[in-house]
Design a protein around this motif. Sequence first.
Motif, PDB file in Angstrom:
ATOM      1  N   THR A  27       0.872  -1.244  -0.177  1.00  0.00           N
ATOM      2  CA  THR A  27       0.103  -0.052  -0.009  1.00  0.00           C
ATOM      3  C   THR A  27       0.699   1.196  -0.081  1.00  0.00           C
ATOM      4  N   LYS A  28       0.276   2.276  -0.331  1.00  0.00           N
ATOM      5  CA  LYS A  28       0.835   3.709  -0.417  1.00  0.00           C
ATOM      6  C   LYS A  28       0.328   4.486   0.881  1.00  0.00           C
ATOM      7  N   ILE A  67       0.166  -0.255  -7.302  1.00  0.00           N
ATOM      8  CA  ILE A  67      -0.196  -1.227  -6.142  1.00  0.00           C
ATOM      9  C   ILE A  67      -0.554  -2.504  -6.737  1.00  0.00           C
ATOM     10  N   GLU A  68      -1.526  -2.424  -7.839  1.00  0.00           N
ATOM     11  CA  GLU A  68      -1.999  -3.804  -8.071  1.00  0.00           C
ATOM     12  C   GLU A  68      -1.092  -4.716  -8.716  1.00  0.00           C
ATOM     13  N   ILE A 124      -3.776  -5.865  -1.267  1.00  0.00           N
ATOM     14  CA  ILE A 124      -3.155  -4.509  -1.217  1.00  0.00           C
ATOM     15  C   ILE A 124      -4.266  -3.423  -0.573  1.00  0.00           C
ATOM     16  N   ASP A 140      -5.756   0.161  -1.430  1.00  0.00           N
ATOM     17  CA  ASP A 140      -5.769   1.294  -2.086  1.00  0.00           C
ATOM     18  C   ASP A 140      -6.822   2.115  -2.233  1.00  0.00           C
TER      19      ASP A 140
END
Length: 207
Positions: free
Chosen positions: A113-114, A139-140, A151, A153
């Motif tokens: 993740t971000k 991210i995917e 993830i 997102d």
Amino acid sequence: MITIAMPKGRIFEEAVELLRKAGYRLPPEFEESRKLIIDVSEEEMRFILAKPMDVVTYVEHGVADLGIAGKDVMLEEERDVYEILDLKISKCHLAVAGLPNGKVNGVAPRVATKYPNVASSYFREQGEQVEIIKLNGSIELAPLIGLADRIVDIVSTGRTLKENGLVELERIAEITSRLIVNPVSYRMKDAKIDEIIERLSLVIGDE
């Protein structure tokens, strides 16, 4: 002069439309400009165009009086700013996603993740132990190459997930863009800032 920090991209376009509806005279070529600082002298406004994550930093440090930031950034950053208005634009949500029937490798699932703070907090609340892997983009890709099991997102239409063979597993939070203000600016320029809030509130109420 009121300085407003705004993120580039979709939020910027929707925010400009909102400001125009509120009666602010932004020049027709405003959206096409390649400048990072744009002065609109007739409205006594200066706009700083920045990356979404940086908008909150500019407002917190007072180089911008106001900012427009996604609720996702607010949840992740936890900065010393006032969140004063839900602009109800750029609607999306934060979600957990992964491969359908994806097998978890090891004891603790790995989550890319971000939004490491949001993800850590969410899984802690669920009583689930995970390993967080911080990524800055695409991210995917993480579940597809075996870097992560899941993830966290932003999901808007879900098309990107679908095109990459991923499915949404859990919804974490609804996201919209917010108007934020520097606490010192709010004391020093309260009349001008209150006028902006009032004019935007009227437009949002009519939507």
